[in-house]
Design a protein around this motif. Structure first.
Motif, PDB file in Angstrom:
ATOM      1  N   ASN A   1      35.203  25.182  11.456  1.00 15.77           N
ATOM      2  CA  ASN A   1      36.286  24.159  10.747  1.00 15.77           C
ATOM      3  C   ASN A   1      37.208  25.140  10.259  1.00 15.77           C
ATOM      4  O   ASN A   1      38.662  24.469   9.980  1.00 15.77           O
ATOM      5  CB  ASN A   1      35.200  23.127  10.265  1.00 15.77           C
TER       6      ASN A   1
ATOM      7  N   THR B   1      41.853  28.171  12.781  1.00 18.05           N
ATOM      8  CA  THR B   1      42.915  27.771  13.821  1.00 18.05           C
ATOM      9  C   THR B   1      42.524  27.230  14.610  1.00 18.05           C
ATOM     10  O   THR B   1      42.331  27.895  15.395  1.00 18.05           O
ATOM     11  CB  THR B   1      44.260  28.284  12.830  1.00 18.05           C
ATOM     12  N   GLU B   2      43.258  26.394  15.551  1.00 15.74           N
ATOM     13  CA  GLU B   2      43.736  25.868  16.787  1.00 15.74           C
ATOM     14  C   GLU B   2      43.101  27.284  17.747  1.00 15.74           C
ATOM     15  O   GLU B   2      42.316  26.993  18.801  1.00 15.74           O
ATOM     16  CB  GLU B   2      44.118  25.523  17.016  1.00 15.74           C
ATOM     17  N   SER B   3      44.543  28.024  18.049  1.00 14.36           N
ATOM     18  CA  SER B   3      44.164  29.372  18.578  1.00 14.36           C
ATOM     19  C   SER B   3      43.371  30.372  18.391  1.00 14.36           C
ATOM     20  O   SER B   3      42.519  31.159  18.920  1.00 14.36           O
ATOM     21  CB  SER B   3      45.154  29.942  18.299  1.00 14.36           C
TER      22      SER B   3
ATOM     23  N   LYS C   1      39.494  29.243  17.390  1.00 15.49           N
ATOM     24  CA  LYS C   1      39.067  28.255  18.003  1.00 15.49           C
ATOM     25  C   LYS C   1      38.699  28.616  19.031  1.00 15.49           C
ATOM     26  O   LYS C   1      37.387  28.784  20.410  1.00 15.49           O
ATOM     27  CB  LYS C   1      39.056  26.982  17.534  1.00 15.49           C
ATOM     28  N   LYS C   2      39.983  28.746  19.816  1.00 12.97           N
ATOM     29  CA  LYS C   2      39.708  28.868  21.613  1.00 12.97           C
ATOM     30  C   LYS C   2      39.477  30.039  22.138  1.00 12.97           C
ATOM     31  O   LYS C   2      38.426  29.489  22.945  1.00 12.97           O
ATOM     32  CB  LYS C   2      41.858  28.641  21.831  1.00 12.97           C
TER      33      LYS C   2
ATOM     34  N   TYR D   1      34.250  14.760  18.950  1.00 11.49           N
ATOM     35  CA  TYR D   1      34.608  16.186  18.912  1.00 11.49           C
ATOM     36  C   TYR D   1      34.609  17.382  19.384  1.00 11.49           C
ATOM     37  O   TYR D   1      35.126  17.533  20.355  1.00 11.49           O
ATOM     38  CB  TYR D   1      33.984  16.181  16.844  1.00 11.49           C
TER      39      TYR D   1
ATOM     40  N   TYR E   1      37.643  17.275  22.667  1.00  6.39           N
ATOM     41  CA  TYR E   1      38.393  18.155  21.713  1.00  6.39           C
ATOM     42  C   TYR E   1      37.953  19.760  21.870  1.00  6.39           C
ATOM     43  O   TYR E   1      37.826  20.368  22.952  1.00  6.39           O
ATOM     44  CB  TYR E   1      38.554  17.851  20.849  1.00  6.39           C
ATOM     45  N   LEU E   2      36.376  19.838  22.002  1.00  6.65           N
ATOM     46  CA  LEU E   2      36.267  21.090  21.627  1.00  6.65           C
ATOM     47  C   LEU E   2      36.505  21.561  23.096  1.00  6.65           C
ATOM     48  O   LEU E   2      36.769  22.668  23.906  1.00  6.65           O
ATOM     49  CB  LEU E   2      34.854  21.770  21.785  1.00  6.65           C
TER      50      LEU E   2
ATOM     51  N   LEU F   1      39.726  22.428  25.059  1.00  7.87           N
ATOM     52  CA  LEU F   1      40.192  24.060  24.763  1.00  7.87           C
ATOM     53  C   LEU F   1      39.457  25.452  25.209  1.00  7.87           C
ATOM     54  O   LEU F   1      40.159  27.004  25.262  1.00  7.87           O
ATOM     55  CB  LEU F   1      39.705  24.485  22.797  1.00  7.87           C
TER      56      LEU F   1
END
Lengths: 435, 444
Positions: free
Chosen positions: B65, B68-70, B72-73, B95, B98-99, B102
């Motif tokens: 968590n 950052t989103e990128s 995570k990607k 969640y 959402y994952l 990505l």
């Protein structure tokens, strides 16, 4: 396959076998008559036979080659992997003579020296090792040269000049790395086990590290073998069946035939029966209170069951830790178990006390409060004491070098029954005022 | 850990690259503060993913968590599909969506497919990161493909050979490939011994194939014999160990046992099982009160009550254990195997109940002559005990065979048969038989 064997067509047979997995071949051979079996093996090379019998139960494999002449036996044994050869050779009629004739006599007698619980008894010598400092090109060449002789190799094992184990190189890294580079650039640290380590602990370590091959070292930290994942799966499977059998005082689940199986299970039952006789004798000491308050009898199963239950829970937990770690860890864990027993003892005792008070009221027993107090106190005590049995009995067995798993829950339960009876009727004697 | 932290970034990076992910995870697990974040920063993406797989779920989620989103990607993209499934399903459902969003389209499709398999099927633990090569390729093409095109997460120790319709032809190992000469044909190094798993094989069938064939990887084929995934031996070992430990936990009612949990947590986890046993026993107590007169008249009965209950329980747990073991190894599939097992266990139960009944009669007769309560004749008491042992044990042995089989048919986990409900029921039957026979002999 039968028809091919009858026609003694070696070429066709080999063609037929080529596409089959040795395990399936071994299974199919089981269905042949003795005569057909003899004919079948006579058509095969020593390498072929070695490949097939490696997938049989060791006893069966020994039966197969017992009939062969000595030279053929020797050659087959030399072709087999070390651990397989060791497993089979102990079941053969001419074990001693054959071992001395083998090329790797020294290795095989070493493997045979290990106890079955030790890693050394299950290790294979089929691996490639390279020295530190080698350059990639030379290393690749050596791997290619040796690759034909060993059956499995995801990993190449790296040792220094003194043969001490240093780490591993993944074959894929070796292939993907471009020269100029050295082994030292792509070496990775690797967990290892010692040949005297417990094999179940080693398997758990393989699981934790997701290893296909676990390096096995001797006391001098020299690499002497590997434990492969297919052996680990096999060994773990057997151990898990064993666990089940021990947990329920079952001697062996593989025996066929009703009378035979019954006879195998009977000694344990007789032993448990004999162990429960002292309970009867102890009970007579409390004759006074039992004759005065006969209703005590109906709450007795409750007390005994609860004591047995908690004791076997702690036992299961303790055995599991002992199979992976040492006694100290189990002792530390046992502290928590005893405390948990104490907490549950009081909680359960309260519930049972209240309900038994109601039952005693309904049945119009004399002194209902005291009867329920007896139930409360003795249940609490029994549940608190249960974990102590579950913890110390396996620990003591281990100290005495007896397999701690012998203390199955039936044994613990029977032992704790005696204590529970004393606590229960002792309490009753004190509280119900019968002296 | 402290020693590691003393290193500068460059040294630490080098050290981490050499360490096994499991060891790094063990070190991260026990340390708080910012040390773990520093470690994550210094590891390659691929290594970080491997370390995350070894961390307890809650810990790995916490660190995840913080990305950052990128990050995570790219992080999720790096997982092998089977591990990805495991990782993503550890989050809450919202969640998870959402994952999944990505991920790249192709990875999403693979993951959805994997998540659609029943947990009981071997396909649910397969990975889709494997390499297939057309049978018409040359050794040179194959080598180039494996070395240059395959991804780090791909399993390349064994490579699968397929025909133009993607149907499995055979396999070869990486070792065979690098040992081959450029002039060899692919066919010459291909092993046509095709051991494979079918898409609808159960986990147990899969385990059996691994055990029998001693392979480190098996391909999973669909109805058209096309390779859709692989199952590796390390995953099999892992699940075998987990399942076995679960079975033992269920048999003893230890609950979801974790070594680090405190005494209070343990007490709390186990109390339902024990409480159920206590309550059921109280119900038995109530039912048994109808025999109050018998108990008052024949006090000696209580001497052998624990023996009768104990022996019924012992023979019951033997037959439960055999039956559960056979069920969990798929050895009772088909009417014939089932019938044979039931018949055999009935036979064994009958023989041993009678044998123990006779031995129990003799032993208790001996004990009663030596010490007795009340004024009943030792012979009649011993007869009661012998008969009750045989009756109670036989009933319990039968329950031990039939109840797990019935539970399995009802799609309930048969391992609960060793739980308190069944054992208390057995107690009830054994005591009814015991007091019933005593009432018949002494009061009528």
């Amino acid at each position: 396959m039968k028809s091919i064997i009858k026609r003694k067509d070696q070429k066709l047979l080999l063609q037929h076998l080529e596409k089959m997995h040795p395990y399936d071949i071994a299974e199919e051979v089981k269905g042949l008559s003795e005569e057909e079996k003899d004919l079948f093996y006579s058509l095969l090379s020593e390498e072929e036979i070695a490949r097939i019998i490696a997938f049989m139960e060791p006893e069966e494999a020994a039966d197969v080659i017992d009939d062969f002449d000595f030279e053929r036996q020797k050659n087959i044994m030399d072709t087999l992997e070390l651990d397989d050869a060791a497993d089979i050779i102990v079941h053969m009629d001419n074990e001693e003579e054959l071992i001395h004739a083998l090329e790797n006599e020294e290795h095989i007698s070493k493997v045979l020296d290990y106890d079955d619980q030790e890693v050394g008894a299950h290790m294979s010598d089929s691996f490639i090792s390279l020295n530190l400092g080698m350059d990639i090109k030379a290393a690749t060449k050596k791997v290619i040269k040796e690759a034909g002789e060993v059956s499995i190799n995801n990993h190449i094992f790296i040792v220094d000049e003194e043969k001490k184990f240093k780490g591993i190189v993944e074959l894929r890294d070796l292939v993907k790395t471009k020269a100029p580079a050295y082994i030292d650039d792509i070496i990775k640290l690797s967990p290892h086990v010692l040949s005297n380590d417990n094999v179940e602990e080693a398997i758990h370590k393989m699981k934790d590290y997701s290893l296909y091959e676990m390096p096995v070292l001797n006391k001098e930290l020299e690499l002497i073998g590997i434990l492969t994942i297919d052996d680990a799966i096999d060994i773990y499977h057997e151990e898990s069946v064993d666990d089940f059998e021990k947990l329920s005082a079952l001697p062996d689940t593989k025996t066929k035939g009703i009378v035979k199986s019954a006879l195998k299970r009977l000694p344990w039952l007789v032993l448990l029966l004999a162990l429960s006789l002292p309970i009867a004798i102890v009970t007579t000491r409390f004759e006074e209170v039992i004759t005065t308050v006969a209703v005590l009898a109906i709450f007795q199963p409750l007390i005994l069951d609860a004591g047995g239950d908690v004791a076997s829970q702690t036992l299961a937990v303790t055995l599991r830790i002992l199979s992976k770690k040492d006694s100290k860890k189990a002792l530390k864990n046992g502290g928590k178990e005893i405390l948990a027993g104490l907490i549950n003892g009081i909680a359960l005792g309260l519930v049972a006390g209240v309900v038994s008070f109601i039952i005693a009221k309904v049945l119009k027993v004399e002194q209902p409060l005291n009867v329920s107090l007896v139930v409360f106190i003795s249940l609490a005590l029994t549940v608190a004491i249960g974990p102590i049995f579950g913890l110390f009995i396996p620990l003591i067995l281990k100290k005495m070098k007896i397999d701690p798993a012998v203390a199955s829950s039936p044994f613990i339960t029977t032992l704790i029954d005696i204590t529970s009876v004393i606590i229960y009727f002792g309490c009753a004697t004190l509280l119900l005022g019968v002296f | 850990m402290k020693e590691l932290m003393r290193l500068n970034d460059a040294q630490l990076k080098k050290e981490l690259a050499k360490m096994h992910p499991y060891d790094i995870a063990e070190k991260m697990k026990d340390s708080s503060s910012d040390a773990p974040m520093r470690i994550i920063r210094l590891m390659s993406l691929n290594k970080t993913v491997e370390v995350f797989l070894e961390l307890p779920e809650d810990v790995s989620r916490n660190y995840f968590n913080l990305l950052t989103e990128s990050q995570k990607k790219s992080f999720l993209q790096e997982f092998e599909t089977d591990d990805l499934k495991h990782f993503i399903t550890s989050f809450e459902e919202d969640y998870q969506m959402y994952l999944i969003s990505l991920l790249s389209k192709s990875k999403q499709a693979k993951l959805r497919l994997l998540m659609s398999y029943d947990e009981e099927k071997i396909a649910s633990i397969m990975s889709t990161d494997f390499v297939i090569i057309n049978q018409n390729s040359s050794i040179k093409d194959a080598t180039a493909y494996v070395i240059n095109t395959s991804k780090d997460r791909d399993f390349i120790d064994d490579i699968f050979v397929v025909d133009d319709d993607n149907v499995l032809v055979g396999s070869f190992s990486l070792k065979d490939l690098i040992s081959a000469r450029a002039s060899d044909s692919l066919e010459s190094i291909t092993d046509n011994t095709n051991n494979y798993l079918k898409i609808d094989d159960s986990i147990n069938t899969g385990f059996k194939k691994f055990k029998n064939y001693a392979e480190k990887v098996l391909p999973v084929l669909n109805e058209n014999r096309q390779v859709i995934g692989i199952v590796t031996a390390d995953d099999v070992l892992n699940i075998m160990i987990l399942e076995h430990e679960e079975d033992i936990e269920k048999m003893t009612g230890v609950g979801d046992y974790d070594e680090s949990s405190s005494a209070f947590v343990r007490a709390y986890q186990r109390v339902p099982w024990l409480l159920l046993s206590v309550v059921l026993n109280l119900v038995i107590a109530l039912l048994l009160s109808v025999f109050e007169r018998t108990l008052v008249e024949v006090v000696a009965l209580i001497m052998f009550q624990p023996m009768i209950l104990g022996m019924a329980g012992n023979i019951g747990s033997q037959s439960i254990a055999v039956t559960i073991l056979k069920l969990s190894h798929d050895e009772l599939e088909g009417k014939k195997a089932e019938k044979r097992h039931i018949f055999k266990e009935i036979g064994i139960g009958l023989l041993n109940s009678i044998a123990i009944g006779i031995v129990g009669f003799l032993l208790s007769y001996g004990v009663l002559n030596f010490t007795n309560m009340g004024d009943q004749s030792p012979l009649l008491l011993a007869l009661t005990i012998g008969l009750s042992l045989t009756g109670g044990m036989f009933v319990s042995a039968m329950a031990g065979v039939f109840i797990p089989i019935i539970l399995e048919k009802m799609k309930v986990d048969p391992a609960i048969a060793s739980g308190p409900i069944i054992s208390t029921l057995n107690d009830l039957f054994a005591l009814l038989i015991y007091f019933g026979i005593a009432t018949l002999i002494f009061l009528l």
